[in-house]
Design a protein around this motif. Structure first.
Motif, mmCIF file in Angstrom:
data_model
loop_
_atom_site.group_PDB
_atom_site.id
_atom_site.type_symbol
_atom_site.label_atom_id
_atom_site.label_comp_id
_atom_site.label_asym_id
_atom_site.label_seq_id
_atom_site.Cartn_x
_atom_site.Cartn_y
_atom_site.Cartn_z
ATOM 1 N N THR A 91 0.985 -1.217 -0.035
ATOM 2 C CA THR A 91 -0.081 -0.053 0.219
ATOM 3 C C THR A 91 0.813 1.397 -0.172
ATOM 4 O O THR A 91 2.044 1.375 0.849
ATOM 5 N N PRO A 92 0.571 1.990 -0.861
ATOM 6 C CA PRO A 92 1.450 3.391 -0.890
ATOM 7 C C PRO A 92 1.139 4.153 0.450
ATOM 8 O O PRO A 92 0.302 4.258 1.148
ATOM 9 N N GLY A 93 2.324 4.909 1.045
ATOM 10 C CA GLY A 93 2.335 5.372 2.115
ATOM 11 C C GLY A 93 2.143 4.600 3.456
ATOM 12 O O GLY A 93 2.248 5.042 4.454
ATOM 13 N N ARG A 94 2.587 3.312 3.075
ATOM 14 C CA ARG A 94 2.759 2.260 4.091
ATOM 15 C C ARG A 94 3.969 2.631 5.185
ATOM 16 O O ARG A 94 3.842 2.510 6.354
ATOM 17 N N PHE A 95 5.016 3.155 4.509
ATOM 18 C CA PHE A 95 6.290 3.488 5.326
ATOM 19 C C PHE A 95 6.219 4.908 5.737
ATOM 20 O O PHE A 95 7.455 5.459 6.308
ATOM 21 N N THR A 96 5.208 5.880 5.578
ATOM 22 C CA THR A 96 5.365 7.233 5.810
ATOM 23 C C THR A 96 5.272 7.447 7.336
ATOM 24 O O THR A 96 4.405 6.605 8.084
ATOM 25 N N ASN A 97 6.012 8.184 7.822
ATOM 26 C CA ASN A 97 6.151 8.309 9.328
ATOM 27 C C ASN A 97 6.094 7.034 10.068
ATOM 28 O O ASN A 97 5.775 6.948 11.177
ATOM 29 N N LYS A 98 7.082 6.127 9.620
ATOM 30 C CA LYS A 98 7.390 4.558 10.061
ATOM 31 C C LYS A 98 8.890 4.870 10.165
ATOM 32 O O LYS A 98 9.572 5.185 9.516
ATOM 33 N N VAL A 99 9.262 4.028 11.384
ATOM 34 C CA VAL A 99 10.530 3.726 11.508
ATOM 35 C C VAL A 99 10.627 2.324 10.735
ATOM 36 O O VAL A 99 10.082 1.095 11.266
#
Length: 290
Positions: free
Chosen positions: A111-119
């Motif tokens: 999913t796009p944005g799955r890694f957004t604001n994630k470590v």
């Protein structure tokens, strides 16, 4: 990039990759294993926050997300251990953190944005040998949790700043003393069945107290000493109570025996006196009848 190696004072810059990767900065993020000290059971319970007054990888990354932990004095539950400052890891259940396989990342099937604001931690999460796994306080199975997931728990602990806080020594001493006093009092004042019931209820209460304090609050009270106190009090004072009760029983027996002898003497005395009195009275009565 994470490495298990440590840099000593005066050896700054020692941790470097060979060229042409030497531009990638290495951070030391070792995990601890209780092999020689503490429980000595090969379990990873703690994480290193600072080593020789220098921060490790996990608090550094956490401070970028949660500025509070940038001040080490604000880190919850930190304690000194040799040349380090450490905290206990607030473990989550295994497989808590979402995973994305290398193939999915390469083809972009997520999913796009799955890694957004994630470590994002990159590494092997399917260990090929036992060395790729660690034992946790909640499972001592050889493959309880992968090393990568342990680092995820370490980061989560630092970001949330929710490391378990160990109770001060005086709290453990106070609970141990109160438990000992209650156990001794119960052993000497109640009947054996009731005293055993009260002791079992006390043990259950201590377990419940430790559970409630640890899970919702993150406050760790060591219960080994109170339970050891219960065992020692029961082990040493039960024979003493039996000796006292046997002595009392013997005293009661001797007293009852003496009372029986006195009662027998009294009965014999009255019988003899009544016989001796009846003889002259009978003669006197006979003489008066004449």
């Amino acid at each position: 990039m994470i490495t298990q190696d440590q840099e000593m004072k005066g050896e700054e810059g020692k941790l470097k990759l060979p060229a042409p990767l030497d531009t990638i900065e290495l951070f030391s993020g070792p995990r601890t294993v209780d092999k020689v000290v503490l429980a000595q059971d090969d379990v990873t319970r703690r994480m290193i926050v600072t080593y020789q007054d220098r921060r490790r990888l996990h608090p550094f990354i956490a401070s970028l997300i949660n500025p509070v932990v940038a001040d080490k004095n604000a880190i919850r539950g930190m304690f000194e251990f040799f040349d380090t400052e450490q905290v206990y890891i607030a473990y989550r259940e295994a497989n808590t953190y979402p995973r994305v396989s290398f193939e999915e990342a390469m083809v972009g099937s997520f999913t796009p944005g799955r890694f957004t604001n994630k470590v994002v931690l990159i590494g092997n999460d399917h260990g090929g040998s036992v060395r790729d796994y660690i034992k946790t306080p909640f499972s001592k199975d050889a493959k309880a949790m992968t090393t990568l997931e342990v680092h995820a728990n370490m980061l989560d602990t630092m970001i949330m700043n929710n490391a378990p806080v160990q109770a001060p020594a005086w709290v453990n001493i106070l609970i141990t003393i109160l438990t000992s006093i209650l156990t001794v009092h119960v052993l000497f004042t109640l009947k054996p069945i009731r005293s055993l019931s009260v002791i079992l209820a006390t043990g259950s209460f201590l377990i419940l107290l430790g559970f409630i304090g640890f899970w919702p609050v993150g406050y760790w009270v060591k219960m080994a000493h109170p339970f050891l106190a219960i065992f020692l009090c029961y082990y040493f004072f039960i024979p003493y109570r039996l000796i006292i009760e046997n002595r009392r029983s013997w005293e009661y027996y001797q007293r009852n025996k003496l009372l029986s002898q006195v009662e027998e003497l009294k009965t014999n005395f009255i019988s003899m006196m009544s016989h001796d009195l009846k003889t002259p009275l009978a003669r006197i009565q006979g003489m008066t009848d004449m």
